[in-house]
Design a protein around this motif. Structure first.
Motif, PDB file in Angstrom:
ATOM      1  N   UNK A   1       1.871  -0.656  -7.059  1.00  0.00           N
ATOM      2  CA  UNK A   1       1.562  -0.979  -5.667  1.00  0.00           C
ATOM      3  C   UNK A   1       0.125  -1.451  -5.568  1.00  0.00           C
ATOM      4  N   UNK A   2      -0.440  -1.373  -4.376  1.00  0.00           N
ATOM      5  CA  UNK A   2      -1.831  -1.763  -4.152  1.00  0.00           C
ATOM      6  C   UNK A   2      -2.615  -0.549  -3.704  1.00  0.00           C
ATOM      7  N   UNK A   3      -3.566  -0.121  -4.511  1.00  0.00           N
ATOM      8  CA  UNK A   3      -4.328   1.090  -4.206  1.00  0.00           C
ATOM      9  C   UNK A   3      -5.394   0.897  -3.136  1.00  0.00           C
ATOM     10  N   UNK A   4      -5.733  -0.348  -2.787  1.00  0.00           N
ATOM     11  CA  UNK A   4      -6.859  -0.634  -1.906  1.00  0.00           C
ATOM     12  C   UNK A   4      -6.984   0.231  -0.671  1.00  0.00           C
ATOM     13  N   UNK A   5      -5.935   0.426   0.068  1.00  0.00           N
ATOM     14  CA  UNK A   5      -5.975   1.232   1.287  1.00  0.00           C
ATOM     15  C   UNK A   5      -5.029   2.417   1.194  1.00  0.00           C
ATOM     16  N   UNK A   6      -4.938   2.968   0.024  1.00  0.00           N
ATOM     17  CA  UNK A   6      -4.065   4.109  -0.221  1.00  0.00           C
ATOM     18  C   UNK A   6      -4.350   5.257   0.754  1.00  0.00           C
ATOM     19  N   UNK A   7      -5.628   5.497   1.054  1.00  0.00           N
ATOM     20  CA  UNK A   7      -5.991   6.605   1.946  1.00  0.00           C
ATOM     21  C   UNK A   7      -5.568   6.367   3.390  1.00  0.00           C
ATOM     22  N   UNK A   8      -5.299   5.119   3.752  1.00  0.00           N
ATOM     23  CA  UNK A   8      -4.835   4.804   5.107  1.00  0.00           C
ATOM     24  C   UNK A   8      -3.356   5.156   5.251  1.00  0.00           C
ATOM     25  N   UNK A   9      -2.570   4.892   4.224  1.00  0.00           N
ATOM     26  CA  UNK A   9      -1.120   5.096   4.320  1.00  0.00           C
ATOM     27  C   UNK A   9      -0.659   6.476   3.857  1.00  0.00           C
ATOM     28  N   UNK A  10      -1.446   7.117   3.023  1.00  0.00           N
ATOM     29  CA  UNK A  10      -1.028   8.413   2.469  1.00  0.00           C
ATOM     30  C   UNK A  10      -0.735   9.465   3.545  1.00  0.00           C
TER      31      UNK A  10
ATOM     32  N   UNK B   1       0.840  -1.202   0.000  1.00  0.00           N
ATOM     33  CA  UNK B   1       0.000   0.000   0.000  1.00  0.00           C
ATOM     34  C   UNK B   1       0.873   1.249   0.000  1.00  0.00           C
ATOM     35  N   UNK B   2       1.954   1.236   0.782  1.00  0.00           N
ATOM     36  CA  UNK B   2       2.877   2.376   0.767  1.00  0.00           C
ATOM     37  C   UNK B   2       3.484   2.559  -0.624  1.00  0.00           C
ATOM     38  N   UNK B   3       3.741   1.469  -1.316  1.00  0.00           N
ATOM     39  CA  UNK B   3       4.291   1.567  -2.674  1.00  0.00           C
ATOM     40  C   UNK B   3       3.340   2.318  -3.601  1.00  0.00           C
ATOM     41  N   UNK B   4       2.052   2.245  -3.340  1.00  0.00           N
ATOM     42  CA  UNK B   4       1.072   2.907  -4.215  1.00  0.00           C
ATOM     43  C   UNK B   4       1.132   4.430  -4.116  1.00  0.00           C
TER      44      UNK B   4
END
Length: 90
Positions: free
Chosen positions: A69-78, A54-57
């Protein structure tokens, strides 16, 4: 191990720290560093590996190389990413 979904800010920061130390191609659940972090924070190695991807996204360096990366939880890690990196706009 009990199932937990929400990650604390502290867990995300620890995962982000590990993200910065592992090459993208080694972010998998059998990586010994991922297994170790998972045991420290009470998560599965698979969940830690997914969080790293997710961080890679949101990583501009990987995006420039075409890595999604994996966009699924992008808003959690951004928010964690943004608190440590300031992205310059040209």
């Amino acid at each position: 191990m009990a199932i937990r979904n929400l990650w604390t800010k502290e867990e995300l920061i620890l995962a982000f720290n590990l993200y910065l130390k592992i090459p993208f191609g080694k972010m998998h659940s059998t990586n010994k560093d991922i297994i170790y972090l998972a045991s420290l924070i009470g998560r599965t190695s698979n969940s830690v590996a997914i969080r790293l991807v997710n961080f890679a996204s949101v990583d501009p360096a990987l995006q420039a190389r075409g890595v999604k990366g994996m966009d699924g939880n992008k808003n959690v890690v951004k928010p964690i990413w943004m608190s440590f990196f300031i992205i310059k706009k040209s």
